[in-house]
Design a protein around this motif. Structure first.
Motif, PDB file in Angstrom:
ATOM      1  N   GLU A  62       0.790  -1.225   0.000  1.00  0.00           N
ATOM      2  CA  GLU A  62       0.000   0.000   0.000  1.00  0.00           C
ATOM      3  C   GLU A  62       0.831   1.288   0.000  1.00  0.00           C
ATOM      4  O   GLU A  62       0.322   2.342  -0.337  1.00  0.00           O
ATOM      5  N   ARG A  82     -12.009   5.045  -1.230  1.00  0.00           N
ATOM      6  CA  ARG A  82     -12.162   4.412   0.080  1.00  0.00           C
ATOM      7  C   ARG A  82     -10.845   4.480   0.826  1.00  0.00           C
ATOM      8  O   ARG A  82      -9.775   4.553   0.231  1.00  0.00           O
ATOM      9  N   ARG A  95      -8.514   2.389   3.532  1.00  0.00           N
ATOM     10  CA  ARG A  95      -8.244   1.139   4.247  1.00  0.00           C
ATOM     11  C   ARG A  95      -7.319   1.481   5.409  1.00  0.00           C
ATOM     12  O   ARG A  95      -6.270   2.091   5.215  1.00  0.00           O
ATOM     13  N   ARG A 110      -5.128   0.340   8.932  1.00  0.00           N
ATOM     14  CA  ARG A 110      -4.457  -0.729   9.675  1.00  0.00           C
ATOM     15  C   ARG A 110      -4.067  -0.169  11.031  1.00  0.00           C
ATOM     16  O   ARG A 110      -3.777   1.020  11.153  1.00  0.00           O
ATOM     17  N   ARG A 152      -2.801   4.286   6.893  1.00  0.00           N
ATOM     18  CA  ARG A 152      -3.959   4.454   6.018  1.00  0.00           C
ATOM     19  C   ARG A 152      -3.550   4.339   4.560  1.00  0.00           C
ATOM     20  O   ARG A 152      -2.476   4.781   4.176  1.00  0.00           O
ATOM     21  N   GLU A 212     -12.670   2.113  -5.177  1.00  0.00           N
ATOM     22  CA  GLU A 212     -13.373   0.832  -5.239  1.00  0.00           C
ATOM     23  C   GLU A 212     -13.852   0.580  -6.660  1.00  0.00           C
ATOM     24  O   GLU A 212     -13.950   1.501  -7.465  1.00  0.00           O
TER      25      GLU A 212
END
Length: 148
Positions: free
Chosen positions: A106, A131, A133, A135, A141, A146
């Motif tokens: 990422e 979006r 994501r 962790r 981030r 999407e």
């Protein structure tokens, strides 16, 4: 071999063997354990060409090696470990595992032309909503689009 007499520069040597080079380093993290505050030593190896890392916990007095490894230590500490308090070795291991997954799939890398080392599959059309994501409770981030 007629080429043997030719002098090879250090830069030429590095270019020829870059894909096989690795660097290693270690860093320390303080964690809370049942017996109080303890220091954990984290040792890792990074492939220089791809920037892939492998992290293993080791005892103290592991060697410092070079700038690539030291920069990776700085990244994991600044982006993740310095923002958390760990209660036990398992919480540290989980955070390091999550960071490595984020680092490989990422996170953009300036040294690789802002590319991602092992990107996750992305939709072919960039029409979907953006979006986030997260962790480690939002410490790390990753924003992605999407599928439409």
């Amino acid at each position: 071999a007629p080429e043997r007499g030719k002098k090879t520069t250090w830069a030429e040597f590095l270019r020829a063997h870059w894909s096989g080079f690795t660097a290693a380093d270690f860093f320390t993290v303080e964690i809370w354990a049942p017996r109080g505050l303890i220091t954990i030593y984290v040792f890792f190896v990074i492939e220089l060409a791809t920037r892939r890392i492998e992290i293993v916990l080791l005892p103290p007095r592991s060697p410092n090696l070079n700038a690539y490894a030291e920069r990776s230590v700085r990244s994991v500490k600044e982006e993740c470990l310095d923002r958390m308090i760990f209660f036990g070795e398992d919480s540290l291991r989980r955070a390091v595992r999550e960071y490595v997954a984020h680092y490989h799939a990422e996170r953009n890398h300036q040294g690789l032309g802002n590319a991602i080392i092992a990107p996750l599959p992305v939709p072919t059309k960039a029409l979907g909503r953006v979006r986030c994501r997260e962790r480690l409770g939002g410490v790390l981030r990753y924003y992605h689009r999407e599928a439409a």
